[in-house]
Design an enzyme around this catalytic site. Sequence first.
Site, PDB file in Angstrom:
ATOM      1  N   ARG A  18       0.762  -1.478  -0.135  1.00 49.29           N
ATOM      2  CA  ARG A  18      -0.101   0.066  -0.166  1.00 49.29           C
ATOM      3  C   ARG A  18       0.775   1.291   0.048  1.00 49.29           C
ATOM      4  O   ARG A  18       0.635   2.406   0.694  1.00 49.29           O
ATOM      5  CB  ARG A  18      -1.107   0.096   1.118  1.00 49.29           C
ATOM      6  N   ARG A  31       2.574  14.544  -5.892  1.00 51.35           N
ATOM      7  CA  ARG A  31       1.202  14.434  -6.045  1.00 51.35           C
ATOM      8  C   ARG A  31       0.494  15.409  -5.891  1.00 51.35           C
ATOM      9  O   ARG A  31      -0.768  15.393  -6.343  1.00 51.35           O
ATOM     10  CB  ARG A  31       0.502  13.071  -4.872  1.00 51.35           C
TER      11      ARG A  31
END
Length: 337
Positions: A18, A31
């Site tokens: 993850r 991001r």
Amino acid sequence: MRACRREAVPHTPVWFMRQAGRSLPEYLKVREGVAMLDSCMRPDLVKEITLQPVRRHGVDAAIYFSDIVVPLKAIGLDLDIKPGVGPVVADPIRTRADLERLRPLEPDDVRYITEAVGLLVDELGATPLIGFAGAPFTLASYLVEGGPSKNHERTKAMMYGEPGLWADLLDRLADITAAFLKVQIEAGASAVQLFDSWVGALAPRDYRASVMPASRKVFDAVAGYGVPRIHFGVGTGELLGLMGEAGADVVGVDWRVPLDEAHRRVGPGKALQGNLDPAVLFAPESAVRAKADEVLAAAGALGGTGHVFNLGHGVLPTTDPDALTRLVAYVHEATAR
């Protein structure tokens, strides 16, 4: 790769699920202003995000940056990943007519995957890249519910009440998932993991009858490539043996079941992956080491081979990245042979 094949290793290998990058400031920076699914379709960004945890933590394998719904988006389904919510599907799959929207996935649908994996393999060198995909049940749960669900009411209603439709849905998703994994393997991924995040919601009898055939179809489809196949789910203690039967070489174990007990449930011939509780990383360093020692001691049931150290369900977004780096170093030192 040797640990996945239950061969002798110089130390217990470590990687994080993850995206350990979710806890990294450099990940948050890169991001900024980029939607999740958009970031998964930009090879340059995929490469950078995948490499960030490897650079910082010194892990033994990289996990490809993507999301389990990427292949569904690639075949034209109207879905998005909403921050703080998860995957949301505009028009859920609930009738036989809806199945027609699930067309086969072609390599050209995900050319960015091929490009990104190629870039990563060149950069990683001897460090293996782990590809992944969502398992048919978990993908089906999002498609039928229309988004995340606590109890999977609509999903189970279809599984119990319309078994023919359910079987056809999972069969189509198995083909899509297998195609997605093949693209990653053919581009250079060294191992693949099938994520069945929500299958712990099922009883063993229902898993065997209504889910395992589709998962087995995925594993069988990529068996010929010879890469290790990992199977992981959350809250799947009662399903561990069946998940191994589905065709995995490595069975992932969350923190709820000790590895020695997991070994008993899975049986011989399988490697195990796991299984430190991610929340332990918020405790003092002495507690982290003590809990890591417990995991390593329980892994002794495997006879010194076939264990990949991992967190029970990945890295929490607010985890101290330095704690992750220290954990990798500690496991390496504690198991050096």
